[in-house]
Design a protein around this motif. Structure first.
Motif, mmCIF file in Angstrom:
data_model
loop_
_atom_site.group_PDB
_atom_site.id
_atom_site.type_symbol
_atom_site.label_atom_id
_atom_site.label_comp_id
_atom_site.label_asym_id
_atom_site.label_seq_id
_atom_site.Cartn_x
_atom_site.Cartn_y
_atom_site.Cartn_z
ATOM 1 N N ASP A 35 -0.551 -17.213 104.166
ATOM 2 C CA ASP A 35 -1.450 -16.790 105.235
ATOM 3 C C ASP A 35 -1.690 -17.952 106.198
ATOM 4 O OD1 ASP A 35 -1.466 -14.648 103.618
ATOM 5 O OD2 ASP A 35 -3.636 -14.432 103.471
ATOM 6 N N SER B 21 -5.955 -13.907 111.039
ATOM 7 C CA SER B 21 -4.832 -14.581 110.373
ATOM 8 C C SER B 21 -3.520 -13.864 110.644
ATOM 9 C CB SER B 21 -5.093 -14.657 108.857
ATOM 10 O OG SER B 21 -5.287 -13.350 108.340
ATOM 11 N N SER B 22 -2.422 -14.520 110.253
ATOM 12 C CA SER B 22 -1.080 -13.970 110.464
ATOM 13 C C SER B 22 -0.183 -14.331 109.297
ATOM 14 C CB SER B 22 -0.452 -14.532 111.749
ATOM 15 O OG SER B 22 -1.130 -14.104 112.894
ATOM 16 N N SER C 17 -0.355 -16.974 118.192
ATOM 17 C CA SER C 17 -0.515 -16.488 119.570
ATOM 18 C C SER C 17 0.800 -16.483 120.343
ATOM 19 C CB SER C 17 -1.531 -17.354 120.313
ATOM 20 O OG SER C 17 -1.082 -18.700 120.388
ATOM 21 N N CYS D 153 6.238 -11.186 112.805
ATOM 22 C CA CYS D 153 4.905 -11.722 112.554
ATOM 23 C C CYS D 153 3.908 -10.574 112.555
ATOM 24 C CB CYS D 153 4.540 -12.754 113.632
ATOM 25 S SG CYS D 153 2.852 -13.364 113.509
ATOM 26 N N SER E 221 -0.251 -9.576 111.993
ATOM 27 C CA SER E 221 -1.525 -10.283 112.165
ATOM 28 C C SER E 221 -2.711 -9.359 111.946
ATOM 29 C CB SER E 221 -1.619 -10.875 113.579
ATOM 30 O OG SER E 221 -0.536 -11.711 113.861
ATOM 31 N N SER E 222 -3.813 -10.025 111.608
ATOM 32 C CA SER E 222 -5.124 -9.377 111.631
ATOM 33 C C SER E 222 -5.933 -10.050 112.734
ATOM 34 C CB SER E 222 -5.806 -9.534 110.273
ATOM 35 O OG SER E 222 -6.073 -10.913 110.033
ATOM 36 N N PHE F 169 -2.795 -7.108 107.110
ATOM 37 C CA PHE F 169 -2.191 -7.414 108.413
ATOM 38 C C PHE F 169 -1.773 -6.098 109.071
ATOM 39 C CE2 PHE F 169 -1.274 -10.972 105.527
ATOM 40 C CZ PHE F 169 -1.917 -12.002 106.201
ATOM 41 N N ASP G 164 -3.290 -19.235 110.299
ATOM 42 C CA ASP G 164 -4.175 -18.859 111.399
ATOM 43 C C ASP G 164 -3.452 -17.836 112.259
ATOM 44 O OD1 ASP G 164 -6.402 -20.308 110.851
ATOM 45 O OD2 ASP G 164 -5.838 -22.040 112.048
ATOM 46 N N ARG G 165 -4.195 -17.161 113.128
ATOM 47 C CA ARG G 165 -3.563 -16.111 113.935
ATOM 48 C C ARG G 165 -2.583 -16.723 114.927
ATOM 49 N NH1 ARG G 165 -5.992 -11.169 117.592
ATOM 50 N NH2 ARG G 165 -4.000 -10.120 117.700
ATOM 51 N N PHE H 236 -0.906 -21.236 117.584
ATOM 52 C CA PHE H 236 -2.007 -20.537 116.929
ATOM 53 C C PHE H 236 -3.229 -20.479 117.836
ATOM 54 C CE2 PHE H 236 0.747 -22.148 113.634
ATOM 55 C CZ PHE H 236 0.852 -21.078 112.766
ATOM 56 N N THR I 78 2.685 -8.344 115.669
ATOM 57 C CA THR I 78 2.378 -8.955 116.972
ATOM 58 C C THR I 78 3.568 -9.667 117.602
ATOM 59 O OG1 THR I 78 1.530 -10.881 115.782
ATOM 60 C CG2 THR I 78 -0.088 -9.233 116.508
#
Length: 732
Positions: free
Chosen positions: A238, A194-195, A243, A188, A190-191, A168, A240-241, A277, A172
């Protein structure tokens, strides 16, 4: 807001940091903080359920009044503070957060109970520490001064784990858990896909002293040196990313030992925060343990919350997802803007998807309604969850809780509870006529207090009661049905007003006279509760208030006969005021607070039956019943609206074609507060209440002092406490 209109805004003052984008912004704290005690929700006193927390404002004026202003953090590491002086002047100062300035990609601002400000910053890389600074603001020699101090920093746990060190790379999201909770922060990282979310807490910890120094100077009791240290409370697996993040605003005080609350099946609104997400889903997670409490999917196909993200089918192109979110004050609604620029509002059930007992659901909603009643926050988001079958129970329970409070608190909240009951009763067809009654009661209270405030004692500096209090006392004591005999007991010189003032008040006095006539004429029909005004017939307090006003009007009529209410009588010799006062007194005696209540006798009912043959009964202009969206949201069907266009929606179940309630198209309109007729197509600019639909002219047509005093009451808010919005001239 220009002219205090919710749909008209202007920028009177501002500040500018040249060429330096702002990444975080907040108003200064005003020192008001309320604690919500969920464990005491069954207590009878509001003081036990909601308590004032000792909290200092960020900056105070002379006498301890909080100073208004704002604080901003820029991308280059500057902190700028702007202060609004009472004169309108703006004091602005800018300072570096620390000596070594660096890039600030993310920042957030929180406040401490001692009046200081805490700023958290991150440069966007998870390999860099999250920095914290204490900011102190003061005014020295009419100039704003900023002092900063470095606080302990932290590295996210995921970057210290060797197995996930580079998984990560970016931070974010960075948020304090609450605006006035600077010791708990949500992070948080993130990549691209994922987050991971972590919750940290700042604690005071004892610093262990080496045995060598213990022998030289033994540490006893409280003398042990203490340091501030960040400790991780919880972290997710882990995800999902992420948002967007939305944090709850309910001030439920949770300690670090309260993580067990997350495992409870019962959910108290305000314990959950929202994570959006990139796949379009929104998760509600516990704000400390970060355990998932509920999931919402924007797509129609439901998915299992245990289904791994890697197994979900990938759609072509980015999915619609929220870029920014906010939870409402009670966390029962969520508003978000997605990546297509669409604004959406979701309702969040208090049960969080669990099966909840009806009584428990009512208790949750009641507790939050009480919170809104005490704080003054709008309760629109609670109404989203009130079903028509709940309305009667909620109104009764709310009234019970209100009557348990001290008399002083009841007086403060008297108008707010009426407005709350009115908005609840709009949601059920069984209680819809009570909406008219509650608004009429609000109007009556306002007229009574305004007219009494115009009375002045004949001799100044008298230690005796005010003329208004004396009027109430004498009218309550003398139960004579003859208005002139009651009038004789008053000091009529205290009621002398300027003739122009009396004439300017005629419309308000006319409403009082019409309302008394309408109520008495509807007494024989009291077996039909669907008729507006029904609840007044057994309300001794309101009838007593009307009786007092009739006496005042009678006295003023001797000074200025043209200010009297105008009645259309069948006989020229009939004294309409005396007739109505006599019948009103008889009805008031039946249900006044001091004596035993009884049913109106047949003679009184018979006399009221004859009223339509003696006087022309006026048709009162009641407020529109269904003018908002809340009642139309009850079926839980999604609504699509377009900004700037009035919605053309099917009428709700509460809209019943009852006499006098529904205004026909083209029917002349009325200014609900001034009681002036505007015509079928008003040419004057008007404003309408966003809560109850009350309409009034934007500019005053009358310059009399007494009328200005009346209108000053409604400049900021409507009779019910709702906000005003400007109406287009062509609006029906």
């Amino acid at each position: 807001m220009a002219d205090h209109l919710a749909n008209s805004w202007e920028s009177p003052v501002g500040s500018l940091v040249e060429g330096d984008p702002i990444v975080a912004l907040s108003w200064l704290h005003n020192g008001v903080k309320l604690a919500l005690h969920v464990e005491k929700s069954g207590a009878s006193s509001f003081g036990e359920k909601f308590s004032r927390v000792k909290f200092s404002p960020s900056l105070t004026l002379f006498g301890g009044k909080p100073m208004e202003g704002w604080i901003a953090v820029t991308v280059s590491g500057l902190v700028t503070v702007s202060l609004l002086k009472p004169s309108g002047q703006v004091l602005t100062s800018t300072e570096s957060l620390c000596r070594l300035r660096g890039r600030v990609a993310l920042a957030d601002i929180a406040f401490t109970g001692g009046g200081n400000i805490v700023v958290a910053t991150a440069d966007g890389s998870s390999a860099s520490p999250v920095q914290f600074y204490k900011v102190c603001v003061s005014v020295v020699s009419e100039k704003c001064r900023i002092d900063t101090e470095i606080l302990p920093s932290l590295f996210m746990r995921c970057t210290t784990d060797l197995n996930r060190k580079d998984k990560f790379p970016a931070i974010t999201h960075l948020k304090f858990l609450a605006r006035d909770m600077s010791e708990q922060v949500l992070l948080c990282a993130s990549s691209q896909t994922s987050s991971i979310v972590e919750c940290w807490s700042l604690r005071k910890e004892g610093l262990p002293v080496n045995n060598i120094f213990q022998q030289i100077s033994p540490v006893v009791g409280d003398k042990q040196p203490m340091i501030l240290k960040w400790r991780i409370l919880s972290a997710t697996n882990d995800l999902d990313r992420v948002s967007a993040v939305a944090l709850p605003k309910l001030p439920i005080s949770l300690t670090n030992t309260d993580l067990k609350v997350a495992s409870d099946t019962q959910f108290y609104p305000g314990l959950g925060l929202a994570l959006a997400f990139h796949d379009g889903s929104v998760h509600i997670v516990h704000r400390l343990s970060l355990q998932t409490m509920a999931i919402f999917y924007s797509s129609t196909a439901p998915r299992s919350m245990d289904e791994p993200a890697i197994k979900r089918p990938r759609t072509t192109g980015p999915a619609v997802h929220f870029k920014a979110m906010q939870l409402s004050w009670t966390s029962l609604a969520l508003v978000g803007i997605d990546n297509h620029g669409k604004l959406s509002m979701l309702r969040i059930s208090p049960s969080m998807g669990h099966t909840l007992d009806v009584n428990l659901a009512l208790r949750h909603l009641l507790f939050l309604l009480e919170y809104c009643m005490v704080t003054g926050y709008d309760w629109w988001d609670i109404l989203l969850h009130v079903q028509p079958t709940m309305v009667q129970s909620l109104v009764e329970r709310l009234h019970e809780e209100y009557t348990r409070q001290k008399a002083a608190l009841q007086q403060v909240l008297s108008t707010r509870i009426l407005a709350m009951k009115a908005s609840l009763c709009k949601l059920s067809p069984c209680t819809v006529t009570l909406v008219c009654d509650y608004h009429a009661k609000l109007f009556l209270i306002a007229i009574s207090s305004t007219l009494k405030s115009l009375l002045r004692p004949h001799i100044l500096n008298t230690p005796d009661k005010s003329p208004g209090d004396r009027l109430t006392e004498i009218c309550a004591k003398i139960t004579d049905v003859d208005i002139d005999k009651v009038m004789i007991n008053l000091k009529t010189e205290e009621f002398v007003l300027d003739m122009n003032t009396l004439q300017a008040l005629q419309q308000l006095l006319q409403w009082v006279g019409d309302f008394v006539l309408y109520l008495l004429a509807s007494l024989p029909n009291q077996g039909a509760p669907l008729r507006p005004g029904h609840s007044f017939l057994r309300d001794g307090t309101s009838l007593g208030m009307l009786r007092e006003l009739m006496v005042v009007i009678r006295i003023w009529g001797l000074l200025k006969p043209s200010c009297l209410p105008v009645y259309t009588a069948t006989s020229d010799t009939q004294d309409s005021m005396s007739l109505l006062f006599r019948l009103l007194t008889k009805l008031w005696i039946c249900c006044r607070d001091e004596g035993p209540t009884s049913e109106p006798d047949e003679a009184l009912v018979d006399e009221c039956c004859l009223l339509p043959s003696q006087l022309l009964i006026p048709s009162l202009d009641w407020l529109p019943i269904s003018d908002g969206l809340v009642s139309r949201l009850q079926p839980k069907q999604p609504l699509r609206l377009h900004f700037g266009k009035a919605p053309t929606l099917p009428s709700s179940t509460t809209t019943l074609q009852m006499d006098g309630l529904i205004r026909a198209t083209g029917q002349p309109k009325i200014d609900h507060l001034r009681r002036l007729h505007l015509g079928a197509h008003p040419t004057e600019e008007c404003k309408a209440c966003t809560r109850c639909g009350c309409v009034t002219m934007l500019k005053s047509p009358n310059k009399t002092t007494a009328v200005k005093q009346w209108e000053q009451r409604w400049i900021k808010n409507c009779l019910c406490g709702g906000l005003w919005r400007r109406m287009p001239l062509s609006c029906p």
